[in-house]
Design a protein around this motif. Sequence first.
Motif, short mmCIF file in Angstrom:
data_model
loop_
_atom_site.label_atom_id
_atom_site.label_comp_id
_atom_site.label_asym_id
_atom_site.label_seq_id
_atom_site.Cartn_x
_atom_site.Cartn_y
_atom_site.Cartn_z
N TYR A 1 -3.60 44.86 29.71
CA TYR A 1 -2.70 45.40 31.44
C TYR A 1 -0.88 44.82 31.97
O TYR A 1 -0.23 44.99 32.29
N TYR B 1 0.74 45.73 29.04
CA TYR B 1 1.76 47.60 29.44
C TYR B 1 2.22 46.94 30.78
O TYR B 1 3.33 48.10 31.20
N ARG C 1 5.53 45.95 28.90
CA ARG C 1 7.25 46.93 28.57
C ARG C 1 7.38 47.67 29.55
O ARG C 1 8.85 48.43 29.11
N ARG C 2 6.56 48.37 30.48
CA ARG C 2 7.50 49.30 31.40
C ARG C 2 7.68 48.92 32.18
O ARG C 2 8.81 49.53 32.42
#
Length: 141
Positions: free
Chosen positions: A126, A129, A132-133
């Motif tokens: 998580y 993620y 990176r987002r």
Amino acid sequence: MPFCTKCGNELPEGARFCPRCGSEVARASVSEGAEELVRGAGLQTPPELSPANYEKLKLKLKLKSASRKKKWGVAGIAIGLLIMLTPTIFLAMDNVKTIEQLTTLAYLAKLCIIIGGLMLIFGIGYSTYGSRREKKIREKL
């Protein structure tokens, strides 16, 4: 020409209020969408938002969401490590007097390691993620 939704009067172009009944005129769909985003973010509604500003506002809200995901991931890592270390603390206290207690503690240790490991994997995933987002969104801004 647009018409008033309350009284049906024909409205002049660009009017914000109906000249007959005084009710506020509905804005264009981009502005309505922007108003919903602004209200959802807890901000005051600006008088008008251009499509460029609307897109920028959407990106800022996505950035906030990605940052929140990253924080939850770090919290998951911390909780996972804490759960994994719990049996070690019990074993270090050396309060085990019988073989049944030791067996029970061993099963508890296995369970804590499994649950803590899953929580650790969840947290790392998580957090990665979210990071990176967040990086992709910052590149767009």
